[in-house]
Design a protein around this motif. Structure first.
Motif, PDB file in Angstrom:
ATOM      1  N   PRO A 157     -30.970 -31.800 -49.417  1.00 12.47           N
ATOM      2  CA  PRO A 157     -29.989 -32.348 -50.349  1.00 12.47           C
ATOM      3  C   PRO A 157     -30.484 -33.686 -50.894  1.00 12.47           C
ATOM      4  N   VAL A 158     -30.052 -34.011 -52.111  1.00 13.13           N
ATOM      5  CA  VAL A 158     -30.375 -35.306 -52.699  1.00 13.13           C
ATOM      6  C   VAL A 158     -29.467 -36.377 -52.094  1.00 13.13           C
ATOM      7  N   SER A 159     -28.224 -36.011 -51.796  1.00 10.74           N
ATOM      8  CA  SER A 159     -27.274 -36.928 -51.164  1.00 10.74           C
ATOM      9  C   SER A 159     -26.250 -36.097 -50.398  1.00 10.74           C
TER      10      SER A 159
ATOM     11  N   GLN B  24     -24.148 -25.837 -44.536  1.00 11.44           N
ATOM     12  CA  GLN B  24     -24.958 -24.614 -44.502  1.00 11.44           C
ATOM     13  C   GLN B  24     -26.343 -24.857 -45.086  1.00 11.44           C
ATOM     14  N   ALA B  25     -26.416 -25.645 -46.162  1.00 11.74           N
ATOM     15  CA  ALA B  25     -27.706 -25.940 -46.802  1.00 11.74           C
ATOM     16  C   ALA B  25     -28.609 -26.715 -45.852  1.00 11.74           C
TER      17      ALA B  25
ATOM     18  N   ASP C 270     -18.232 -29.437 -48.751  1.00 12.00           N
ATOM     19  CA  ASP C 270     -18.725 -29.924 -47.456  1.00 12.00           C
ATOM     20  C   ASP C 270     -19.294 -28.779 -46.618  1.00 12.00           C
ATOM     21  N   ALA C 271     -18.643 -27.622 -46.641  1.00 16.41           N
ATOM     22  CA  ALA C 271     -19.141 -26.455 -45.899  1.00 16.41           C
ATOM     23  C   ALA C 271     -20.475 -25.990 -46.472  1.00 16.41           C
ATOM     24  N   VAL C 272     -20.615 -26.004 -47.794  1.00 20.46           N
ATOM     25  CA  VAL C 272     -21.880 -25.604 -48.419  1.00 20.46           C
ATOM     26  C   VAL C 272     -22.975 -26.583 -48.027  1.00 20.46           C
TER      27      VAL C 272
ATOM     28  N   LEU D 113     -27.861 -18.112 -51.724  1.00 20.54           N
ATOM     29  CA  LEU D 113     -26.801 -18.212 -52.739  1.00 20.54           C
ATOM     30  C   LEU D 113     -26.067 -16.894 -52.977  1.00 20.54           C
ATOM     31  N   GLY D 114     -26.581 -15.789 -52.473  1.00 17.84           N
ATOM     32  CA  GLY D 114     -25.871 -14.516 -52.586  1.00 17.84           C
ATOM     33  C   GLY D 114     -26.030 -13.794 -53.905  1.00 17.84           C
ATOM     34  N   PHE D 115     -27.099 -14.060 -54.646  1.00 19.07           N
ATOM     35  CA  PHE D 115     -27.367 -13.304 -55.871  1.00 19.07           C
ATOM     36  C   PHE D 115     -27.870 -11.912 -55.498  1.00 19.07           C
TER      37      PHE D 115
END
Length: 149
Positions: A115-117, A107-108, A102-104, A30-32
């Motif tokens: 993902p849940v969906s 990547q995930a 969609d890009a995220v 996430l980049g924190f």
């Protein structure tokens, strides 16, 4: 009135069991940025503040923009380790506004997160969102706000 004293939202706290895996999710995926970290914190005031006498924790403060995530791993006492469902009472997820949901999502999935969906359009086309299970089951929502003319 409280509204006159409230400046902004500072952080959201997340309790985890696998500290390194959770920290890596927030920092690497996430980049924190890591602002501070401490292990075996057990000052008596901590136990007083959290309402758990004798609390001993591992702790980190992570920042992304103006918001922080505070990670806790409790050594003492041991808490319930069952992830919450979205219908359970209390705070259920944290949402991240993104440019391209969609890009995220891609990547995930490529990074091995669950993902849940798939991304779904909601609110009559105003948003596109998906929920992602963090490494220990907590939910992060990724939301893209669409401009409707």
């Amino acid at each position: 009135m409280l509204k006159d004293e409230l400046l902004d939202v500072h952080h959201t706290a997340v309790c985890v069991t696998d500290f390194e895996r959770a920290r890596d999710f927030y920092v690497d995926f996430l980049g924190f940025e890591l602002e501070g970290e401490a292990d075996n914190r057990s000052e008596s005031a901590l136990g007083d503040v959290v309402g758990l006498k004798g609390a001993t924790i591992r702790w980190a403060m992570l920042r992304r923009g103006s918001h922080c995530v505070e990670l806790f791993k409790y050594y003492q006492p041991e808490g319930n380790r069952t992830p919450r469902e979205q219908c359970d009472l209390g705070y259920t997820h944290m949402a991240m506004r993104v440019r391209d949901v969609d890009a995220v999502f891609e990547q995930a999935v490529a990074a091995g997160y669950e993902p849940v969906s798939t991304p779904r359009v909601l609110r009559g086309g105003k948003t596109k969102v998906f929920y992602l299970r963090e490494p220990e089951g907590a939910i992060t929502e990724f939301i893209q706000f669409n401009e409707l003319g």
